[in-house]
Design a protein around this motif. Structure first.
Motif, PDB file in Angstrom:
ATOM      1  N   VAL A  85       0.831  -1.207   0.000  1.00  0.00           N
ATOM      2  CA  VAL A  85       0.000   0.000   0.000  1.00  0.00           C
ATOM      3  C   VAL A  85       0.865   1.256   0.000  1.00  0.00           C
ATOM      4  N   LEU A 141     -12.724  -5.197  -9.336  1.00  0.00           N
ATOM      5  CA  LEU A 141     -12.056  -4.154  -8.562  1.00  0.00           C
ATOM      6  C   LEU A 141     -11.137  -3.322  -9.457  1.00  0.00           C
ATOM      7  N   ASN A 151     -11.816   0.869 -10.626  1.00  0.00           N
ATOM      8  CA  ASN A 151     -10.845   1.964 -10.511  1.00  0.00           C
ATOM      9  C   ASN A 151     -10.371   2.460 -11.870  1.00  0.00           C
ATOM     10  N   SER A 170      -5.995   4.661  -5.760  1.00  0.00           N
ATOM     11  CA  SER A 170      -7.186   3.979  -5.250  1.00  0.00           C
ATOM     12  C   SER A 170      -7.089   2.473  -5.463  1.00  0.00           C
ATOM     13  N   LEU A 171      -6.580   2.061  -6.627  1.00  0.00           N
ATOM     14  CA  LEU A 171      -6.420   0.638  -6.911  1.00  0.00           C
ATOM     15  C   LEU A 171      -5.440  -0.006  -5.944  1.00  0.00           C
ATOM     16  N   TYR A 201      -4.656   0.854  -2.889  1.00  0.00           N
ATOM     17  CA  TYR A 201      -5.206   0.731  -1.541  1.00  0.00           C
ATOM     18  C   TYR A 201      -6.259  -0.374  -1.466  1.00  0.00           C
ATOM     19  N   THR A 202      -7.218  -0.345  -2.347  1.00  0.00           N
ATOM     20  CA  THR A 202      -8.333  -1.293  -2.255  1.00  0.00           C
ATOM     21  C   THR A 202      -7.886  -2.730  -2.498  1.00  0.00           C
ATOM     22  N   MET A 203      -7.070  -2.949  -3.511  1.00  0.00           N
ATOM     23  CA  MET A 203      -6.662  -4.312  -3.848  1.00  0.00           C
ATOM     24  C   MET A 203      -5.835  -4.947  -2.730  1.00  0.00           C
ATOM     25  N   ASN A 204      -4.854  -4.234  -2.232  1.00  0.00           N
ATOM     26  CA  ASN A 204      -3.953  -4.819  -1.240  1.00  0.00           C
ATOM     27  C   ASN A 204      -4.603  -4.974   0.131  1.00  0.00           C
ATOM     28  N   ILE A 205      -5.447  -4.033   0.521  1.00  0.00           N
ATOM     29  CA  ILE A 205      -6.093  -4.131   1.830  1.00  0.00           C
ATOM     30  C   ILE A 205      -7.116  -5.260   1.842  1.00  0.00           C
ATOM     31  N   VAL A 206      -7.898  -5.393   0.775  1.00  0.00           N
ATOM     32  CA  VAL A 206      -8.879  -6.479   0.712  1.00  0.00           C
ATOM     33  C   VAL A 206      -8.175  -7.838   0.710  1.00  0.00           C
TER      34      VAL A 206
END
Length: 665
Positions: free
Chosen positions: A429, A582, A586, A612-613, A615-620
């Motif tokens: 991230v 996902l 984005n 945005s990609l 953050y969302t991809m790695n956190i999920v």
């Protein structure tokens, strides 16, 4: 008196004589029948240990019936399978351009093999697992060879395509090169929607992937159980590691093979007018499938030569229960009551769901986040990542073989690997590139270029004088182009550039995106990725050994097949679709295809919101893997009595079951 006595005892004496003779014959006959039975059993054992089939058999083949040769042949076959799938991944971008397929549809094509695995793995693991497993594995390789052959059918039916043929010198007369008709420029023409697509190639590609899942079910479900049943238990970890190492060579070979084939034009006999770095270049994606078909058939022939059981191993009798759907359901019910089996699979489900996007989308992630070329992204994924994965499998396999950890130690290590992976994904991230993130701040569509009708213009970025990248010369409002003295294409009269530049600067732009230096961030990402590959690969052998040892010998094949089915339903199918969505969520710049609605009318994504990609991809993904670590803790708790390397107890049970019937004298 004597005669009376003789007459009186005549019948009993005769009966006694007959009984004595009968018993003598029976006593003399029983050893003969028992010998015949033992001879037949010995003949069956020899037949089960005999290599080859039909006329391809003989004593000269028996020397190859060893566990080491099997591991090599099985590993090479696995290498070819992974090579085929990685070749598909390496050429999928070309397929999208050739048949106008958006990324969401290509993701559905990719999971076709997982869909068929869902319906076949448990069934094949149950029925085929009780037959001649090497021949069933060979059939699986033949099916995968058919998959490779079917992949070439769209090219045989539709050819190279009119667009690709017009970009060759042989069809130069049909190529309109006048500047007034150049759709990359702002010509103030009405929208010319000329790109169309068809569902037929998509259906053929999906069908090819679908049948390949049947072959993979046979190969992986039966191959591992055959190896475990025909090798010394102490050697199993090392042999599993070596077979996994050979399979890991496949992705590197597949990406390299794809790169080699794509260097050739889609019609190799023609002379293209464009260079390989041109976005319109289409490589010979179909060529590699023909070669893969041939070598997979040869691999199937080699696998078919192995006997039903390797010499030196006990030929276990088939279960007395008849193969039936009822008995298969009983086996599944027995597996669902096995807590170690259930919790180990739940841990795998969460881990694989979270880590799946890094198998499918890592090259694309590198391209979008760190502005690296497609070839460099593929090289980083297929060489550096592969090398560390292979090292993790081999070193951990050697460690297991030498120190023989307990089942609890395996489960604890798997949980630790989950936590280390979560830490690495959280680190992703913060490994961002400011230049890449700021590139998405520019709006591709504005009032300035609205009269240029750029909606269906291909993504062909240009760099303005103020170091701002535009989607194309059309989006920048450029109406003319020319080559400078260095051979670089320059676009001039770009009316939209004046809105964001100093008046004294010329209203020109050069071909290509503006340079963004993300090399340092890319190297940091590469280092973290290699570390995660190494750590994650080390848990493959321990996870598989837990899956093999927590079930009985007769349930081993169906246990692996049922696990494959569950993983396909809960992981391999939904995970790529979810993370593909996902990626699309984005996306900030979409292309469009004419004459279609829905996914096919959406086209490919040209530009992503990288921050945005990221953050969302790695956190999920990290959240999914973190949840999986709790199930590994449950495995650790319930695996306290599970034996992994108890050779003496295992052999004693085998000898007790296989002890021949003794003749009573």
């Amino acid at each position: 008196m004597l005669s009376f006595n003789i007459k009186y005892y005549k019948v009993p004496i005769i009966y006694f004589i007959r009984l004595h003779v009968s018993c003598s014959c029976k006593i003399s006959k029983e050893p003969h029948e028992q010998t015949k039975f033992l001879n037949e059993k010995q003949a069956a054992v020899e037949e089960a240990h005999e290599c080859g089939f039909w006329f391809l058999r003989g004593p000269q083949l028996q020397r190859f019936a060893t566990e080491n040769v099997y591991v090599v042949v099985y590993g090479i076959a696995g290498c070819l399978i992974t090579m085929a799938y990685s070749y598909f991944t390496g050429t999928i971008t070309t397929l999208e351009k050739r048949y106008k397929i958006p990324s969401q549809v290509s993701a559905v094509i990719t999971i076709g093999n997982d869909i068929s695995t869902t319906f076949t793995s448990a069934f094949l693991g149950y029925y085929a697992g009780r037959g001649h497993r090497p021949r069933w594995i060979s059939l699986g390789l033949v099916i995968i060879a058919c998959f490779c052959l079917l992949m070439t059918v769209p090219h045989l039916l539709y050819g190279s395509g009119a667009t690709a043929l017009q970009l060759t010198s042989e069809f130069a007369t049909n190529l309109n090169v006048s500047e007034s008709a150049d759709r990359s420029l702002c010509n103030k023409l009405e929208e010319d929607c000329f790109e169309t697509t068809s569902w037929t190639p998509i259906a053929l590609l999906f069908a090819a992937q679908f049948i390949s899942g049947v072959g993979c079910s046979l190969f992986y479900t039966l191959g591992v159980s055959y190896m475990d049943d025909n090798t010394n238990k102490a050697k199993t970890p090392a042999l599993l590691s070596w077979s996994a190492f050979l399979r890991m060579l496949g992705p590197a070979l597949g990406f390299s093979f794809a790169s080699l084939c794509l260097r050739l034009y889609i019609s190799p006999e023609l002379s293209p007018l464009i260079q390989r770095d041109d976005p319109r270049w289409l490589g010979a994606w179909w060529l590699g499938w023909i070669i893969l078909t041939v070598i997979l058939l040869l691999s199937a022939l080699s696998m078919c030569m192995f006997p039903k059981a390797l010499p030196g191993t006990i030929v276990r009798s088939q279960p007395l229960t008849e193969l039936s759907l009822k008995h298969m359901l009983q086996c599944i019910r027995r597996l669902l009551r096995n807590k170690v089996y259930v919790f180990n699979n739940l841990a795998s489900i969460f881990y694989l769901f979270g880590y799946m996007p890094y198998w499918y989308f890592t090259p694309k992630y590198i391209e979008t986040q760190y502005k690296q070329s497609a070839s460099k992204a593929a090289m980083a994924t297929g060489t550096f990542g592969l090398g560390f994965s292979a090292a993790g499998v081999l070193l951990f396999g050697m460690f297991i073989s030498k120190y023989k950890p307990s089942a609890r130690a395996f489960a604890a290590w798997n949980a630790l690997v989950d936590l280390l992976t979560v830490a690495g994904l959280i680190g992703y991230v913060f490994i961002g590139c400011d230049g890449s993130d700021s590139a998405t701040a520019m709006s591709p569509y504005n009032a300035c270029s609205s009269t240029c009708h750029c909606e269906y213009v291909h993504f062909a970025p240009i760099c303005a004088a103020d170091n701002v990248t535009y989607i194309s010369a059309c989006h920048a409002g450029c109406s003319s182009k020319q080559q400078n003295e260095l051979g670089i294409m320059e676009y001039s009269d770009c009316k939209c550039i004046s809105n964001s530049t100093v008046v004294s600067q010329p209203l020109i732009a050069t071909a290509g995106a503006c340079p963004v230096d993300c090399s340092q961030q890319f190297l940091i990402f590469l280092a973290v990725m290699c570390l995660l590959k190494f750590v994650g690969a080390s848990a493959r052998t321990s996870n598989l050994l837990l899956a093999l040892r927590c079930v009985s010998a007769e349930d081993k094949s169906i246990a692996l097949g049922f696990a494959s089915m569950i993983l396909a339903i809960l992981t391999f199918i939904p995970s790529p679709i979810f993370f593909g969505w996902l990626f699309d969520f984005n996306c900030v710049v979409w292309g469009k295809i004419c004459g279609s609605r829905g996914l096919l009318g959406q086209g490919n994504c040209w530009l992503y919101d990288t921050k945005s990609l990221r953050y969302t991809m790695n956190i999920v993904a990290a959240a999914c893997i973190f949840l999986g670590s709790f199930w590994n803790i449950a495995v650790w708790y319930y695996a306290k009595n599970l034996k992994i390397f108890d050779e003496q107890e295992h052999n004693a049970k085998e000898l007790e079951l296989e002890e021949p019937i003794k003749l009573e004298t």
